[in-house]
Every structure is written in C-alpha cells, then in structure tokens.
Design a protein around this motif. Structure first.
Motif, short mmCIF file in Angstrom:
data_model
loop_
_atom_site.label_atom_id
_atom_site.label_comp_id
_atom_site.label_asym_id
_atom_site.label_seq_id
_atom_site.Cartn_x
_atom_site.Cartn_y
_atom_site.Cartn_z
N ILE A 99 0.82 -1.20 0.00
CA ILE A 99 0.00 0.00 0.00
C ILE A 99 0.86 1.26 0.00
O ILE A 99 0.44 2.33 -0.44
N GLU A 100 2.10 1.13 0.50
CA GLU A 100 2.99 2.29 0.56
C GLU A 100 3.39 2.79 -0.82
O GLU A 100 3.96 3.88 -0.95
N GLN A 101 3.09 2.03 -1.86
CA GLN A 101 3.38 2.46 -3.22
C GLN A 101 2.35 3.44 -3.77
O GLN A 101 2.39 3.81 -4.94
N TRP A 102 1.42 3.87 -2.94
CA TRP A 102 0.29 4.65 -3.43
C TRP A 102 0.71 5.94 -4.14
O TRP A 102 0.08 6.35 -5.11
N THR A 103 1.80 6.56 -3.69
CA THR A 103 2.21 7.81 -4.34
C THR A 103 2.66 7.56 -5.78
O THR A 103 2.29 8.31 -6.69
N THR A 104 3.42 6.49 -5.98
CA THR A 104 3.88 6.16 -7.33
C THR A 104 2.72 5.71 -8.21
O THR A 104 2.58 6.15 -9.36
#
Length: 363
Positions: free
Chosen positions: A326-331
């Motif tokens: 989920i931490e990839q949301w910015t990319t």
C-alpha cells in the motif's frame, strides 16, 4: 423466487443493509450511494471501512438478535459482503420478514465445501472428484480412491489458502489431518488445468441474467494477485462459462452478483473450483473496464432495477495491494493508465488486502 423479491423496484432514497463492513461492503455502499440509496452496515468492528462511507453502522456481532431485528426493520433489502456471515443470521432476518438477497440457501451451500460441490455437480457444473473426510481413516480411504497429489481442505471457513494442505503421498495423511485441526474436511482430486479463470455473473429479481467477460487469474501464496480481463479465450470456452454461471444462478434461485472460479482444461472444457455468493475479487476489473461494474450490478439486482451492460470497453490488469505494498500509493497514483482503489484499512498486515490497482489498456 419469493413474492417479496418480485415487488416493484426500490426507488432512490430506500435503505439497503449490508452484513459485513470490509472492502467489498465499502465498494457496494459507494455504488449504492451513486444510485441514490442509503446504506446501513452491520459489523462487529467499530469504524469499519464500509461503515465510514455509509449512512450508519450497527456495531454488533453478526448473530446478535437485537441488531438483526433493527437491521431488518430499517432496510428494504439486506445483502452480505462475504460468505462467512452465519447462515443462521440470514435465516433469522428472512424469518423476521426482511427481504434478503441472495437468499439463505446460496449462503449455506457456499459455506460447506462438500455441499457446494454436491450442488454444483447436480446442476451440471462439473467439479473435480472429491470425498467428504471426517476422520483419519476417511482420509486414507479417500486418498486410495482419488490418488495423490490431492488437496485437503476444511469444509468450512477457509479462504485465501488458509485451512488447506496438499498431500503428495499417503505417508503425509496423518500430518495433514493434524495440520487442518482434525476437523470435518473435503479431499479434492488434483485438476490438470492450463490456467485459472473466473466469471462474474448476476441474476435480477425478474430472473434475467447478465454475464461479464471471463478473467484470467494469477495467485501467489494462495492469494489472488492479478486478474487480466477480458481473458483471451475461445468462443466455446466463453459459451461453456456462461452455461455454468446460468445453471448455478438458476439452481439457487439467486438474486445478485455471483463469482465462479474455474479451472480451464483447454479445448472449451471447464471445471468449477468454487463459487462465491457475493461480489468477488476477480471482478474488481469491471470498475474501470465496464460501464456498469460488479458493485453497481449487485445493487441493481437486489433493488429490482434492470441489470446493467456487461460489455468491456477496456482491457484491465487488476493487481491486489497486499500488506505494505500500500505504501506504493504515491507512485501508483501518478500513473496515467492506473486507477487506484484503496480500502481505508488502518493496519497493513502481511498478506492483508489493502487495496487494488486497475491498469487500463485499450481493447
């Protein structure tokens, strides 16, 4: 079909109830809101993902009699977002006069893997060979008949690879029986399949059926990782999948959206792996690949509205975001071809479904 489900379509402003407050309930509630409905969630978790986007939430156990009475009296129709809701709760709602869709039978059949496979074969939706297992002796006898490798699963409550173990020789029987907790189980013969497919289908109150294009599914560690849809399949495979979905929907007198997982044996031959009496993870691609997605379709069906179109207008690769992915949301949110769907869960545990992305491509 019950007389209550043949009634006039529910008008906007009506209240719908959903048993379950997870991501599927959240997306159902959002779809219902777009159509002008109010939604009340029943879930034991305070501040659930679905509750936060709904008119209200009843915080109580699924089998709480008072909570079920309040839900049934507050809503014109009640549905559920996952099949591990106690079947008794749905029966209690129906007995109290609430309209429930899908009905108690669909839930009960899907909750017991032996009952499920027995039903599927009875309507011509063929499965792998199987045997009920209630003891170690039963397991050894079943292995002698079905051969190895074979898959041992608990009859109830297993999901995402939990509650199951592969047995590759009879010597593994005792350990496998211990591994699933010595509880009632099913032994399934191995399917010699080319790939896994799924079909999402819906049946309305009037008996009309709508079927989406097939999706091809890729699993990782027993959990769905990716669905690619529409899948590249031959017309005879599509025809067979539609026939299977229709037989199941009609056999259960079903109202709502149903997910059917399939083993593709090639040459148009399909075996049913399992069914889900609800909107399904493998149908998330429809949110960005179809005019009417599976969530709106389910709301339309249970509310007695006409079913929406199921034709794909784009090819979609749906990928689940598990745990800290989920931490990839910015990319991901910066990509022009990607639609990001997040579930609003507070804690990102390993393997937990936190959201999904739909990568959209032209057909």
């Amino acid at each position: 079909m019950s007389l209550s489900l043949k009634a006039s379509p529910l008008p906007p402003g009506s209240t719908l109830g959903i048993l379950g407050g997870g991501q599927l309930g959240r997306m159902l509630s959002q779809a219902a809101s777009r159509l002008g409905f109010n939604v009340v969630i029943l879930d034991p978790e305070e501040n659930s993902p679905a509750g936060r986007v709904s008119q209200g939430q009843i915080v109580a156990a699924y089998d709480n009699p008072t909570a079920l009475t309040v839900l049934g009296q507050s809503c014109e129709v009640v549905t559920f977002e996952f099949e591990n809701v106690p079947a008794g709760s749905v029966e209690r709602l129906a007995e109290g006069g609430a309209v429930v869709a899908p009905g108690p039978r669909a839930l009960a059949v899907a909750q017991d893997r032996v009952d499920e496979k027995t039903f599927l074969n009875s309507v011509g939706a063929t499965t792998v060979d199987f045997a009920a297992v209630d003891s170690l002796n039963d397991l050894i006898s079943a292995l002698d008949r079905l051969g190895t490798p074979a898959l041992l699963k608990t009859r109830r409550d297993g999901y995402d690879g939990k509650g199951q173990v592969w047995i590759r020789s009879v010597k593994m029987a005792a350990d496998a029986w211990q591994a699933i907790g010595q509880c009632p189980a099913i032994l399934e013969a191995r399917a010699d399949f080319v790939r896994e497919l799924s079909v999402i289908a819906a049946r309305g109150r009037d008996g009309r059926i709508a079927v989406y294009p097939l999706g091809e599914n890729i699993h990782k560690g027993g959990v769905l990782k990716t669905t690619i849809a529409p899948a590249a399949v031959e017309p005879k495979t599509t025809k067979r999948a539609r026939a299977i979905a229709t037989a199941i929907l009609e056999g259960l007198d079903y109202v709502g959206v149903l997910g059917v997982e399939l083993f593709d044996l090639g040459n148009g031959q399909l075996l049913v792996n399992e069914i889900a009496p609800r909107v399904h993870n493998t149908g998330h691609w429809t949110q960005d690949g179809c005019v009417c997605d599976q969530f709106e379709q389910h709301i339309r069906a249970i509310a007695g509205w006409p079913l929406g179109p199921t034709t794909a207008h784009a090819r979609v690769e749906m990928t689940n975001l598990l745990g800290d992915e989920i931490e990839q949301w910015t990319t991901l949110s910066a990509r022009a071809d990607t639609r990001l769907h997040l579930y609003g869960k507070a804690e990102a545990r390993p393997g937990r479904k936190m959201g999904h992305v739909n990568r959209v491509k032209p057909l």
